[in-house]
Motif scaffolding. Structure first.
Motif, short mmCIF file in Angstrom:
data_model
loop_
_atom_site.label_atom_id
_atom_site.label_comp_id
_atom_site.label_asym_id
_atom_site.label_seq_id
_atom_site.Cartn_x
_atom_site.Cartn_y
_atom_site.Cartn_z
N ARG A 223 -11.80 8.16 -17.45
CA ARG A 223 -11.38 9.07 -16.71
C ARG A 223 -10.98 9.23 -15.40
N LYS A 224 -10.12 10.42 -15.16
CA LYS A 224 -8.89 10.25 -13.81
C LYS A 224 -10.04 10.18 -12.54
N TRP A 225 -10.62 10.80 -12.31
CA TRP A 225 -11.77 11.71 -11.26
C TRP A 225 -12.62 10.52 -11.15
N ASP A 226 -12.68 8.98 -11.90
CA ASP A 226 -13.47 8.14 -11.69
C ASP A 226 -12.01 7.05 -11.27
N LEU A 227 -11.37 7.24 -10.74
CA LEU A 227 -10.16 6.43 -10.05
C LEU A 227 -10.08 6.51 -8.53
N THR A 228 -10.11 5.63 -8.46
CA THR A 228 -9.98 5.35 -6.85
C THR A 228 -8.40 5.40 -6.57
N MET A 229 -7.78 6.33 -5.36
CA MET A 229 -6.98 6.39 -5.23
C MET A 229 -5.73 6.66 -4.70
N ALA A 230 -4.95 6.06 -3.53
CA ALA A 230 -3.97 5.92 -2.43
C ALA A 230 -2.42 5.98 -2.76
N PRO A 231 -2.10 7.19 -1.78
CA PRO A 231 0.00 6.98 -1.90
C PRO A 231 0.05 5.43 -1.95
N SER A 232 1.51 5.65 -2.87
CA SER A 232 2.03 4.51 -2.92
C SER A 232 3.39 3.98 -2.88
N VAL A 233 4.52 3.26 -3.17
CA VAL A 233 5.87 3.57 -3.29
C VAL A 233 6.20 2.25 -4.21
N CYS A 234 6.62 2.76 -5.61
CA CYS A 234 6.60 1.71 -6.53
C CYS A 234 7.83 0.46 -6.15
N HIS A 235 7.17 -1.34 -6.34
CA HIS A 235 8.52 -2.07 -5.49
C HIS A 235 8.98 -3.06 -6.80
N TYR A 635 -0.42 2.17 0.66
CA TYR A 635 -1.59 1.92 0.57
C TYR A 635 -2.50 1.37 0.50
N GLN A 636 -3.59 0.53 0.74
CA GLN A 636 -4.48 -0.01 0.13
C GLN A 636 -4.97 0.73 -1.23
N VAL A 637 -5.28 0.71 -2.16
CA VAL A 637 -5.72 1.39 -3.02
C VAL A 637 -7.27 1.21 -2.77
N TYR A 638 -7.99 0.50 -3.07
CA TYR A 638 -9.11 -1.00 -3.08
C TYR A 638 -9.39 -2.01 -2.27
N PRO A 639 -10.32 -2.11 -1.97
CA PRO A 639 -11.27 -3.47 -1.49
C PRO A 639 -11.21 -4.42 -2.29
N THR A 640 -10.56 -5.50 -2.36
CA THR A 640 -11.50 -6.83 -3.23
C THR A 640 -12.54 -7.79 -2.80
N SER A 641 -13.60 -8.04 -3.77
CA SER A 641 -14.15 -8.90 -3.16
C SER A 641 -13.99 -10.50 -2.80
N GLU A 642 -12.31 -11.10 -3.06
CA GLU A 642 -12.50 -11.67 -3.33
C GLU A 642 -11.47 -12.16 -1.43
N ASP A 643 -10.87 -13.49 -1.80
CA ASP A 643 -10.05 -13.37 -0.19
C ASP A 643 -8.70 -13.13 -0.44
N ILE A 644 -7.95 -12.14 -1.80
CA ILE A 644 -7.07 -11.24 -1.53
C ILE A 644 -6.87 -10.89 0.17
N GLN A 645 -5.37 -10.40 0.82
CA GLN A 645 -5.58 -9.87 1.61
C GLN A 645 -3.88 -9.80 2.13
N GLU A 646 -3.67 -9.12 2.84
CA GLU A 646 -1.95 -8.46 3.06
C GLU A 646 -1.18 -10.00 4.17
N SER A 647 -0.52 -10.59 3.48
CA SER A 647 0.42 -11.27 4.31
C SER A 647 0.57 -11.48 5.29
N TRP A 648 1.04 -10.25 6.05
CA TRP A 648 0.78 -10.27 7.50
C TRP A 648 -0.41 -10.69 7.96
N ARG A 649 -1.73 -10.25 7.48
CA ARG A 649 -2.92 -10.55 7.52
C ARG A 649 -3.70 -11.48 7.71
N TRP A 650 -2.92 -12.93 6.84
CA TRP A 650 -3.29 -14.55 6.78
C TRP A 650 -2.42 -14.70 8.37
N LEU A 651 -0.85 -13.83 8.48
CA LEU A 651 -0.53 -14.27 9.24
C LEU A 651 -0.41 -14.98 10.42
#
Length: 925
Positions: A223-235, A635-651
């Motif tokens: 359901r649309k109201w059960d989505l976590t949402m964020a503003p983004s830009v098409c890649h 913007y990030q839509v949702y946090p992950t439980s894995e070790d995934i993170q932005e490339s800039w954060r890794w660097l």
């Protein structure tokens, strides 16, 4: 009462309001904040008066107590007009209309994909219709298969006609129509089949009910109201369309349009809407891998320490990416040093984008936004198949060809929003559009004239047009008479236009084409200051990467192969898509250590000694620069439980382990954007692109989840029955919860469109300064590139020679496919169904000379490597050229355009080509 210039006063329920005079009453009422129901009207498509739902009472003067019912979408605003929205007769009429519309509508809200976010539901509640008196059998239809993108449920239709008006009239589709009449109207195809138009997914938002819905969402429905949402830009291309991304249970579920008045407006293309499922792909890199410790993954801390241990900073180079954010590329450049940073694009793209950037900065003509493209009254497209390389730009051009015919409408005193009358008067006439491309395009059908030729010939036509506009530009010599006459015609039309536009870009692979376009823009601007230019670039952040600077990819290969460096960090880049396989293989063989940060497993990530999982657009924050130089934040839509993170954060974390003097001080996104601006004045203003992470409204962050969000505790019940502490977001003013501010927020951080009583996408009108206008506080994005003001325009002078074919060779030119050429979207199951098989396009004359028929294989040599592809006949290709689909799976990489050597087939090796084949007359298409 004093009025703003050009404003008129209307009285709504005896209260005066100032409104613009070129509006209808529905637009005026919605812009003023009134809740007035409607169905058939759409702000991008105007009025047709089909549904009768927006009725109001209009009165002669203040003494008139009876009034008359009018449809507000069909009634123009005029000074001192008096109307009532809440008059009992108007309210009763609107309730009657919705009741008859609902007589055949099924009672299936509980199972309908649109349930809870449905415009029909909103309008039904708004009118006060709550109980159904209709007791008879409902009309039923058979639904159709419409392809992998759109689901069809015709029984829900209320005959508003929005779907065909968008698909046929606005987007130029041919295979969706309206059939039958009266109470049996059917909207669909003449037979089951895939919707062919590249904007078909917009039907899911244009339709006010659940007739057309997102089939990809249906595969993992939420359901649309059960989505976590964020503003983004098409890649998925360089235009930077704004999108809203929605997640549930740790997977991305849906992409919808996010309104931006200057960029994509109310629509997005199908690649942008349905290409998102690479985020959920089985090919995702989700854990850090160290090759020496396989098969087990390692923790983030172990991986970082391993990088710090094995890499010697002085011997490391960095390879960036045109699909990585500005922050990630800047972080890598800062980590390895400017002298050791390489852009990571093909040499041809490197030169072309650098030239495009130079043109945008130095051309006196301003770069048009997509909204401005729609308003151009004469367009010349040079070398670009826009439908396949920049789809929303093609959609904007389709609107631009209506501008000149609209002058007839204005003279007839018909308001432009009166869509049915406007189209009846113009009878489908098109304004001037000229197209010169390598092969036929979908826009050819609305073009005044077209020319299909090799890149050099396209450029020569462009140089000739520039010369005929302004003789200060260099002439093009030895042009065939037909092309010369066409160039004169184009020049005269562009000179006569009020707002002419030249569109070109990097897709033809030719610098000469770009230079010709720049000459036309300069020549036009000398005659008309309203003239504009638009250039496309290969990827979503190609322009940002070029502005950031860096060396060629070829130089990176040389640095390792010659022993100047022995280790490399590669971010979000598959080098096999940018360079010859043999060279890339040699590079990886010689490199001692290879650290790759990316989302997906591919040929480059398989070479990594250490592989770090980078966040996709839905798991990361960052900035992109679109083709016009507009910086926009996603913007990030949702946090992950894995070790995934932005490339800039890794660097940044690697830099801290190295005790890097700059990266050590970075804590969040704001720190990096501030550093970008401080170290490079080209990016001045990026820091103010969006509110900082510390931004609050009434002490609250902005909620990513609607207030109706459900199941938050239940989703984690298998882990802990107590609700866990919500994750924190250090990089933005958005919260990962349903708690937070819910009013009007700054436009760059609007996570979704919702307002009381407006649960569907139609709620966007509550966020606009006026209907169809900019969002409140301004549309997202900051333009970083503006043209230089020159007294004397600069002209490029190197006009290419005529194309000459070579015996036993083919000149390979690039072809593009909206589904297949772009790297990420091809991993989405729906898009994968639309990707064509590998092929090589040949003119019928060349196929005949080679003795080949459609589908038969042709062997050819490219970069000393032998390839074989089945041929596809193309009647608009120049003889002696062949079209190679760029980026298509199964098609070899090549720096296009380039020459390929034709190899004989096994049968031809035994028997020479028959003499009669050599003497066949040429086929001229």
């Amino acid at each position: 009462m004093s009025l703003e210039v050009g404003m008129v006063t209307i009285y709504i329920d005896n209260v005066p309001y100032e409104v613009k005079p070129d509006r209808n009453l529905l637009e005026a009422c919605l812009s003023l904040g009134f809740n007035l129901p409607y169905f058939c009207w759409h702000p991008a498509m105007g009025s047709v008066g089909a549904c009768r739902q927006c009725a109001v009472k209009v009165f002669k003067d203040e003494t008139d107590t009876k009034g008359r019912l009018v449809m507000s979408c069909m009634e123009p605003v005029r000074d001192n007009l008096r109307l009532s929205v809440d008059e009992p007769g108007a309210k009763e009429f609107r309730e009657t209309v919705i009741e008859w519309l609902m007589t055949n509508h099924p009672h299936d809200c509980a199972v309908c994909d649109e349930g809870g976010s449905c415009h029909l539901q909103d309008m039904t509640v708004m009118t006060g219709h709550a109980y159904r008196r209709y007791q008879f059998k409902k009309r039923t239809y058979r639904n159709q298969y419409l392809g992998p993108f759109v689901n069809h449920e015709m029984n829900r239709c209320i005959q508003c006609y929005r779907c065909v008006r968008f698909y046929k009239d606005y987007a130029g589709g041919k295979d969706l129509d309206v059939f039958a009449a009266h109470n049996h109207v059917y909207f669909g195809r003449s037979e089951d089949g895939v919707l062919e138009n590249e904007f078909s997914g917009n039907l899911a938002e244009v339709c006010p009910t659940g007739v057309f819905t997102d089939k990809t969402l249906k595969q993992h429905y939420t359901r649309k109201w059960d989505l976590t949402m964020a503003p983004s830009v098409c890649h998925h291309c360089s235009l930077g369309c704004n999108i809203t991304a929605g997640e549930r249970y740790g997977s991305l579920r849906q992409i919808t349009n996010r309104y931006n008045g200057e960029v994509n407006g109310y629509f997005i293309c199908d690649r942008g809407r349905f290409g998102y499922e690479f985020v959920n792909s089985a090919s995702r890199i989700r854990r850090a891998l160290v090759r020496t410790q396989l098969p087990e993954a390692v923790s983030k801390e172990v991986a970082l320490q391993q990088v710090a241990n094995i890499l010697e900073p002085a011997r490391v180079i960095g390879i960036g990416s045109a699909r990585a954010s500005l922050e990630s590329n800047f972080a890598l450049k800062t980590l390895v040093g400017a002298d050791n940073f390489y852009q990571g694009v093909s040499d041809n793209d490197y030169d072309l984008v650098a030239l495009a950037l130079k043109v945008l900065k130095e051309s006196p003509a301003r770069t048009f936004s997509l909204r401005e493209v729609e308003q151009a009254d004469a367009v010349f497209i040079l070398g670009e198949d826009l439908t396949n390389t920049a789809p929303m730009l093609a959609l904007a051009v389709r609107q631009s060809v209506r501008q000149q015919p609209l002058e007839i409408v204005t003279k007839a005193n018909i308001p432009l929003w009166q869509d049915a009358a406007v189209r009846e008067l113009t009878q489908g006439e098109s304004g001037p559009l000229f197209i010169s491309t390598i092969t036929a395009t979908k826009l050819d059908e609305v073009a005044t004239a077209t020319s299909h030729a090799d890149p050099d010939s396209i450029a020569r036509l462009g140089f000739a047009v520039a010369y005929f506009i302004n003789s200060d530009a260099p002439p093009a010599m030895n042009i065939p008479e037909a092309e010369l006459l066409l160039a004169q015609q184009i020049a005269e039309v562009l000179k006569a236009a009020k707002k002419p536009l030249i569109i070109s870009g990097c897709s033809s692979g030719s610098e000469a084409v770009l230079k010709a376009a720049a000459n036309i823009a300069a020549a036009l601007h000398a005659k008309n200051k309203e003239a504009g230019i638009v250039l496309t670039v290969p990827e979503c952040n190609s322009l940002g990467l070029a502005m950031l600077g860096g060396h060629r990819l070829e130089s990176a290969f040389e640095a390792v192969l010659n022993g100047y460096s022995d280790s490399v960090i590669i971010i979000e880049n598959n080098l096999y898509r940018s360079a010859d396989k043999v060279i890339v293989d040699s590079f990886f063989t010689k490199a001692k250590e290879i650290v790759v940060l990316d989302h997906l497993h591919h040929a480059t990530s398989e070479k990594a000694t250490i592989l770090l999982p980078a966040g996709t657009f839905s798991e990361a924050d960052g900035t992109l620069l679109n083709n016009e130089g507009r910086a926009q934040r996603f913007y990030q839509v949702y946090p992950t439980s894995e070790d995934i993170q932005e490339s800039w954060r890794w660097l940044s974390q690697i830099g801290k382990l190295w005790h890097h003097p700059i990266l050590t001080g970075w804590e969040n996104l704001d720190d990096i954007t501030r550093a970008i601006q401080e170290q490079n004045q080209q990016f001045k203003g990026v820091e103010k692109l969006a509110p900082p992470a510390s931004f609050r409204i009434a002490g609250e962050k902005i909620a990513r989840e609607p207030h109706r969000y459900s199941g938050r505790t239940a989703m984690n019940a298998h882990i802990n029955v107590s609700e866990p502490k919500p994750p924190q977001d250090p990089d933005s003013p958005l919260s990962f919860t349903m708690e937070g501010y819910r009013g009007i927020v700054p436009s760059p951080v609007i996570p979704f469109f919702w307002a009381p009583g407006w649960n569907s996408m139609q709620s966007v009108n509550k966020f606009q300064e006026e209907v169809g206008g900019p969002l409140r506080y301004g549309d997202p994005g900051i333009r970083l590139i503006e043209p230089e003001q020159r007294n004397v325009p600069h002209y490029f002078t190197a006009v290419p020679e005529n194309f000459q074919s070579l015996p036993d060779h083919l000149f390979l030119v690039p072809l593009y496919h909206i589904f297949g050429s772009e790297e990420l979207s091809i991993l989405s199951p729906g898009v994968a169904q639309r990707i064509p098989d590998p092929y090589l396009a040949l003119s019928p004359a060349d196929a005949l000379a080679l003795g080949l028929k459609e589908g038969e294989p042709l062997r050819f040599q490219l970069n000393k490597q032998t390839h074989q592809l089945p041929i596809k006949l193309n009647h608009t290709l120049t003889k002696g050229t062949a079209g190679l689909p760029k980026g298509l799976p199964g098609v070899p990489f090549a720096e296009l355009p380039t020459w390929a050597v034709i190899l004989k087939t096994e049968s031809e090796s035994k028997t020479e080509m028959k003499p009669e084949w050599k003497n066949q007359p040429q086929i001229i298409s």
